[in-house]
Design a protein around this motif. Structure first.
Motif, PDB file in Angstrom:
ATOM      1  N   THR A   1       0.791  -1.164   0.033  1.00 50.89           N
ATOM      2  CA  THR A   1      -0.007   0.193   0.039  1.00 50.89           C
ATOM      3  C   THR A   1       0.910   1.297   0.030  1.00 50.89           C
ATOM      4  N   TYR A   2       0.326   2.277  -0.058  1.00 46.98           N
ATOM      5  CA  TYR A   2       0.887   3.493  -0.012  1.00 46.98           C
ATOM      6  C   TYR A   2       1.817   3.856   1.422  1.00 46.98           C
ATOM      7  N   PHE A   3       1.522   2.923   2.506  1.00 46.58           N
ATOM      8  CA  PHE A   3       2.576   3.235   3.682  1.00 46.58           C
ATOM      9  C   PHE A   3       3.720   2.848   3.380  1.00 46.58           C
ATOM     10  N   VAL A   4       3.781   1.900   2.441  1.00 40.76           N
ATOM     11  CA  VAL A   4       5.279   1.233   2.261  1.00 40.76           C
ATOM     12  C   VAL A   4       5.979   2.626   1.257  1.00 40.76           C
ATOM     13  N   VAL A   5       5.298   3.043   0.358  1.00 39.05           N
ATOM     14  CA  VAL A   5       5.636   4.039  -0.476  1.00 39.05           C
ATOM     15  C   VAL A   5       5.999   5.267   0.240  1.00 39.05           C
ATOM     16  N   GLY A   6       5.218   5.823   1.139  1.00 41.26           N
ATOM     17  CA  GLY A   6       5.558   6.808   2.043  1.00 41.26           C
ATOM     18  C   GLY A   6       6.777   6.573   2.812  1.00 41.26           C
ATOM     19  N   HIS A   7       6.793   5.284   3.326  1.00 42.88           N
ATOM     20  CA  HIS A   7       7.974   4.851   4.183  1.00 42.88           C
ATOM     21  C   HIS A   7       9.230   5.042   3.672  1.00 42.88           C
ATOM     22  N   PHE A   8       9.226   4.370   2.046  1.00 46.02           N
ATOM     23  CA  PHE A   8      10.738   4.247   1.695  1.00 46.02           C
ATOM     24  C   PHE A   8      11.041   5.678   0.903  1.00 46.02           C
ATOM     25  N   HIS A   9      10.038   6.506   0.861  1.00 46.36           N
ATOM     26  CA  HIS A   9      10.365   7.962   0.406  1.00 46.36           C
ATOM     27  C   HIS A   9      10.944   8.756   1.513  1.00 46.36           C
ATOM     28  N   TYR A  10      10.250   8.510   2.653  1.00 52.56           N
ATOM     29  CA  TYR A  10      11.025   9.276   3.587  1.00 52.56           C
ATOM     30  C   TYR A  10      12.507   8.904   4.008  1.00 52.56           C
ATOM     31  N   VAL A  11      12.820   7.634   3.663  1.00 55.37           N
ATOM     32  CA  VAL A  11      14.225   6.995   3.610  1.00 55.37           C
ATOM     33  C   VAL A  11      14.930   7.808   2.432  1.00 55.37           C
ATOM     34  N   ILE A  12      14.333   7.400   1.139  1.00 54.73           N
ATOM     35  CA  ILE A  12      15.391   7.769   0.240  1.00 54.73           C
ATOM     36  C   ILE A  12      15.207   9.263  -0.325  1.00 54.73           C
ATOM     37  N   TYR A  13      14.130  10.031   0.040  1.00 53.37           N
ATOM     38  CA  TYR A  13      14.048  11.401  -0.454  1.00 53.37           C
ATOM     39  C   TYR A  13      14.310  11.988   1.214  1.00 53.37           C
ATOM     40  N   GLY A  14      13.889  11.825   2.045  1.00 51.59           N
ATOM     41  CA  GLY A  14      13.929  12.528   3.247  1.00 51.59           C
ATOM     42  C   GLY A  14      15.465  12.178   3.943  1.00 51.59           C
ATOM     43  N   ALA A  15      15.946  11.154   3.918  1.00 50.44           N
ATOM     44  CA  ALA A  15      17.245  10.940   4.324  1.00 50.44           C
ATOM     45  C   ALA A  15      18.380  10.993   3.376  1.00 50.44           C
ATOM     46  N   VAL A  16      18.239  10.262   2.220  1.00 50.38           N
ATOM     47  CA  VAL A  16      19.293  10.172   1.182  1.00 50.38           C
ATOM     48  C   VAL A  16      19.342  11.537   0.297  1.00 50.38           C
ATOM     49  N   VAL A  17      18.294  11.959  -0.151  1.00 50.82           N
ATOM     50  CA  VAL A  17      18.414  13.101  -1.062  1.00 50.82           C
ATOM     51  C   VAL A  17      18.753  14.365  -0.080  1.00 50.82           C
ATOM     52  N   MET A  18      18.193  14.319   1.068  1.00 51.62           N
ATOM     53  CA  MET A  18      18.434  15.336   1.961  1.00 51.62           C
ATOM     54  C   MET A  18      20.024  15.260   2.414  1.00 51.62           C
ATOM     55  N   GLY A  19      20.528  14.152   2.569  1.00 53.98           N
ATOM     56  CA  GLY A  19      21.879  13.759   3.118  1.00 53.98           C
ATOM     57  C   GLY A  19      22.782  14.018   1.815  1.00 53.98           C
ATOM     58  N   MET A  20      22.404  13.901   0.697  1.00 53.98           N
ATOM     59  CA  MET A  20      23.170  14.127  -0.595  1.00 53.98           C
ATOM     60  C   MET A  20      23.388  15.575  -0.575  1.00 53.98           C
ATOM     61  N   TYR A  21      22.251  16.426  -0.662  1.00 57.89           N
ATOM     62  CA  TYR A  21      22.263  17.639  -0.734  1.00 57.89           C
ATOM     63  C   TYR A  21      23.300  18.209   0.212  1.00 57.89           C
ATOM     64  N   ALA A  22      23.136  17.790   1.315  1.00 57.90           N
ATOM     65  CA  ALA A  22      24.028  18.268   2.463  1.00 57.90           C
ATOM     66  C   ALA A  22      25.478  18.178   2.101  1.00 57.90           C
ATOM     67  N   ALA A  23      25.804  16.913   1.529  1.00 54.53           N
ATOM     68  CA  ALA A  23      27.243  16.575   1.105  1.00 54.53           C
ATOM     69  C   ALA A  23      27.503  17.432  -0.117  1.00 54.53           C
ATOM     70  N   LEU A  24      26.570  17.761  -0.976  1.00 53.60           N
ATOM     71  CA  LEU A  24      27.083  18.373  -2.180  1.00 53.60           C
ATOM     72  C   LEU A  24      27.631  20.140  -1.724  1.00 53.60           C
ATOM     73  N   TYR A  25      26.517  20.276  -0.565  1.00 51.35           N
ATOM     74  CA  TYR A  25      26.831  21.820  -0.412  1.00 51.35           C
ATOM     75  C   TYR A  25      28.265  21.893   0.429  1.00 51.35           C
ATOM     76  N   HIS A  26      28.438  20.876   1.530  1.00 49.87           N
ATOM     77  CA  HIS A  26      29.546  20.866   2.124  1.00 49.87           C
ATOM     78  C   HIS A  26      30.762  20.895   1.402  1.00 49.87           C
ATOM     79  N   TRP A  27      30.995  20.024   0.189  1.00 52.86           N
ATOM     80  CA  TRP A  27      32.061  19.994  -0.286  1.00 52.86           C
ATOM     81  C   TRP A  27      32.181  20.500  -1.479  1.00 52.86           C
TER      82      TRP A  27
END
Lengths: 560, 315
Positions: free
Chosen positions: A392-418
């Motif tokens: 269901t969409y619960f799973v879609v919400g969960h993994f987008h929080y991982v993959i956008y919320g954490a991974v993309v946000m973390g990637m942006y953090a890294a891009l600005y930092h370096w």
């Protein structure tokens, strides 16, 4: 050495294709890990935008209950390609790019262990990217079986053509797998063999630990996926029947092959992001990483556990009860080393002297969303709850929080930092903060509504839905469009700052790490003389030199 | 002086923990409202588990985010302060505590989840034999003290993109699943082409249907009403249209429905996928060749048209 000879060396270096101020090097078969890193990052960001356009088309369809914007086949192609592009052409290559750029610098190496293999691995990315995009133009359109490509749906070939969307999809995934295996061999060898004198295991920055942990997963996991993909390709093209139940094959076997790799793959993705968090929090909180050794080791524990949790994707599939229970237990366990890291970051930030510039904002935002995703992750690990919300969409919400919320946000953090290190320029802090605000808001607006939708019973991958789900879908769609727009200040910032940003010093953040001891951007071979490391990383709060030879790392361009 | 500081800290932390716990408990109660009606015994126990995890999750989330928020608000460096924070590399006691507590928590959650899954025992007798051989206790599987359905299992036949239900004793075919309330319902799940998923959100039960396999599936509906049955495993082009209704009714109403349906001559049921595929003019078609939908089945009891409107019409 006289001034004259130094200038001569500089002049000899200038025309080289790999010289840091020759922009053409980015379009060449360069073997410089820094060039390859940026090639990966820019290429994958291009595909991130394409995958984002697919996502906005999906959300456009879902803004109303009826399937009234797209043909259902087009919708199915859209979510298949969205998932495929985002994983194989954005997430994996962007992380490989960042790792490529940073690992040799962080361990004090002049390059990766196999520079030509490195370049070959990169150039496979645009190749399979083009193959995947080309599938839009074959009869029947691109693959419409989702990024899992579960048979028998993936084996249904209504056009009857040998060259069809699914076939090109499998080809692209197989090439992607080969490229990733080449990368993994290179990273593991580099980290094991190429560390500079004094860079013992427990002096490595956590980012390097996490890259090592992630790339070990690639080595043991990818062969399973590649085998599964090749068998599926054979079923599809030459009529074998590994997975086709109509001919005695077993479709559930494919699911095991697929998830045996594709679950650990999420740790390939998240581990380097854990590394980024571990690098960024100490710099902007001015404190050492809390519990460095435990954080480093827990990466390897995650690697080990990641290999024995894959069936949690199959709790509602053709799996017996005992298997569901065993994999529930292993899945629950993996939250322990992950929890250790989260608490360590919180303890690192606590009591520090925080500076909230863009990388720190993205890292904090990413951490908060990762914690949320971790909590829904535990819910999904619990078999009875998963039985209800699986697919269901619960799973879609969960993994987008991982993959956008954490991974993309973390990637942006890294891009600005370096960014200052990579380009030699400073980015605009104002645009960066605007980008953060839009991304944080957009991510939550887009992906939070998916949780109530899933709990209410809206299946994922539907082109149309019952009207009772309309409200949260409208909110999610608006969030998606906002998220699409949020990339604009980022693009503006990156391009504008690279062209005319203020010149960056060696170490604008007063960060501790080998990469900050050389100029921005570093010279072709990073270090003139290999650094001799004499202390542990993250020595914030005490003045202890990191290396014994800080002045010998580079040939000075100023007068000696 | 130090002592009173320490007591003060403990008091403050204690107060915060109690406040967080109260908010978490409230959130755990809210969790019930986020879910569909509880139309089965399974739904009741799954919702309890979910509420428990929401309570626990809220406490952890607020604890972590609250701590970070405090740092962000009150621990920023001054504009011209270039000094570092304290050099703290770790704290062994703290690290042991935050490893041990999550470990205990997940063992607890896994144990609780196991207990509930065991009570549900949705996968039929074959699977249970399997579980027993693994040495797991299943004595409590009989907690669902409802009588079993007296009839043969109902056959669920899934194909692209039709739900068809067959009642073997009465020889009834239907595109709407009728079930008696307060009885253990037994289904036999079969697919004729690709993977499908049997999913009724109001029952909280789901099972993939696998071509070439016969899967026994059971659960206990307890609340009369009309609920949605959805395909939950992606099955190709018209996947989203593969939905129908489940009607839970009293024993008498159910028996009456069986009699009426058996007396009705079979008619062609409406099928949304087939209808869309064969529509003369589809303004949004790309012409990509897709798998042809199965023809609409002949049924004694077609699905309700007002809850399953033809495509292009909303409810």
């Amino acid at each position: 050495m006289t001034n004259l000879s130094v200038e001569t060396i500089t002049q000899i270096e200038q025309p080289l294709p790999g010289a840091p101020d020759n922009w053409k090097r980015f379009f060449s078969f360069s073997t410089d890990h820094k060039v390859i890193g940026i090639q990966y990052l820019v290429t994958s960001f291009f595909f991130f935008l394409i995958g984002g356009i697919f996502a906005m088309i999906i959300r456009g369809e879902l803004i109303t209950p009826e399937a009234d914007l797209l043909d259902r086949a087009v919708y199915n192609a859209m979510f298949t390609m969205h998932g495929t592009v985002m994983l194989f052409l954005w997430t994996f290559p962007s992380l490989v790019g960042l790792s490529n750029y940073l690992v040799p610098l962080m361990i004090g190496a002049k390059d990766m262990a196999f520079p030509r293999l490195n370049a070959a691995a990169f150039w496979m990315v645009p190749v399979f990217g083009v193959i995947l995009m080309a599938s839009f133009f074959v009869p029947g359109g691109p693959s419409q079986s989702g990024w899992w490509a579960y048979p028998p749906v993936s084996l249904q070939n209504p056009t009857g053509n040998l060259i069809n969307g699914q076939m090109l999809w499998l080809l692209a995934v197989a090439i992607s797998g080969v490229s990733s295996i080449m990368g993994a061999v290179n990273f593991v060898t580099t980290i094991v063999r190429m560390r500079s004198p004094g860079m013992t295991w427990f002096r490595m920055p956590v980012f390097v630990w996490t890259v090592l942990a992630a790339q070990i997963i690639q080595l043991f996991g990818l062969p399973a996926l590649t085998a599964g993909a090749v068998m599926l390709l054979l079923d599809l093209t030459v009529g074998t029947s590994f997975f086709d139940p109509a001919k005695g094959g077993d479709p559930i076997l494919f699911q095991h092959f697929f998830w045996f790799y594709s679950h650990p793959a999420v740790y390939v993705i998240i581990l380097p992001i854990f590394g980024i968090f571990s690098e960024i929090f100490p710099v902007y909180a001015r404190k050492p990483l809390f519990g460095y050794k435990v954080v480093a080791i827990s990466s390897l524990i995650i690697t080990g556990l990641s290999g024995i949790v894959w069936v949690h994707h199959m709790f509602a599939s053709g799996t017996p009860g005992w298997m569901r229970m065993v994999f529930m237990a292993t899945t629950m366990l993996i939250s322990v080393p992950t929890g250790i890291k989260v608490f360590a970051w919180v303890a690192t930030v606590w009591g520090g002297k925080l500076r909230l510039n863009t990388p720190m904002l993205f890292a904090l935002g990413g951490l908060v969303m990762f914690v949320f995703a971790g909590i829904t992750g535990i819910m999904l690990a619990s078999v009875p709850i998963d039985i209800h919300v699986n697919n269901t969409y619960f799973v879609v919400g969960h993994f987008h929080y991982v993959i956008y919320g954490a991974v993309v946000m973390g990637m942006y953090a890294a891009l600005y930092h370096w960014f200052p290190k990579m380009t030699g320029r400073m980015y605009s802090e104002g645009l960066g903060k605007l980008h953060f605000a839009l991304t944080f808001l957009g991510t939550n607006l887009n992906f939070f509504p998916m949780h109530p939708l899933g709990l209410q019973g809206m299946p994922r991958r539907v082109a149309s839905y019952d009207p009772e789900f309309a409200f949260w879908n409208v909110v999610a769609s608006l969030g998606a469009f906002l998220l699409g727009m949020s990339t604009l200040p980022f693009i503006l910032n990156m391009i504008g700052s690279w062209v005319q940003g203020e010149k960056a010093p060696q170490n604008p953040w007063r960060a501790i790490g080998l990469e900050w001891l050389v100029s921005s951007p570093p010279t072709v071979e990073n270090f003139e003389e290999l650094p001799i490391v004499i202390s542990e990383p993250y020595g914030y709060g005490k003045s202890e030199p990191l290396v014994a030879n800080p002045d010998a790392l580079e040939v000075s361009h100023e007068s000696n | 002086m130090m002592e009173s500081m320490k007591i003060r800290t403990i008091l403050i932390l204690g107060t915060i923990a109690i406040a967080l716990a109260l908010v978490s408990l409230w959130m755990g109660q809210q969790a019930y409202t986020w879910l569909p009606p509880q139309a089965s015994v399974e739904a009741e126990s799954i919702d309890r588990l979910f509420s428990f995890l929401v309570t626990l999750g809220t406490f952890i989330f607020l604890g972590v985010v609250g701590t970070l928020t405090y740092s962000v608000l009150f621990q920023q460096a001054g504009k011209y302060d270039t000094s570092d924070g304290p050099h703290i590399e770790g704290n062994l006691t703290l690290e042991i505590v935050w490893t041990a507590i999550p470990f205990v928590l997940v063992v607890w959650i896994a144990g609780y989840s196991y207990h509930i899954y065991d009570q549900m025992s949705i996968l039929g007798p074959m699977d249970h034999v399997h579980v027993k051989t693994m040495g797991m206790a299943t004595a409590e599987a009989a907690t669902l003290d409802t009588p079993e359905m007296k009839t043969h299992p109902i056959e669920v036949r899934a194909r692209q993109w039709v739900w068809e239900f067959y009642y073997p004793e009465q020889n009834i075919t239907s595109t709407e699943l009728h079930l008696p309330s307060n009885q253990r319902v037994k289904l036999v799940l079969r697919s004729e082409d690709v993977l499908h998923g049997f999913y009724v959100p109001a029952f909280r039960v789901k099972q993939d249907i696998i071509p070439g396999r016969v899967i026994d599936f059971e659960f206990t509906p307890i609340r009369e009403g009309r609920y949605r049955l959805r395909d939950s495993q992606y099955s190709g082009t018209y996947f989203a249209a593969m939905q129908t209704d489940v009607v839970v009714e009293s024993e008498q109403a159910y028996q009456q429905w069986l009699i009426d349906a058996a007396a009705s001559p079979p008619i062609v049921a409406y099928n949304r996928a087939f209808d869309e595929y064969n529509r003369a003019h589809n303004p949004i078609s790309t012409g990509w060749k897709t798998v042809e939908p199965a023809p609409p089945p002949m049924v004694n009891a077609p699905a309700n048209r007002s809850t399953n409107p033809p495509s292009g019409q909303s409810l």
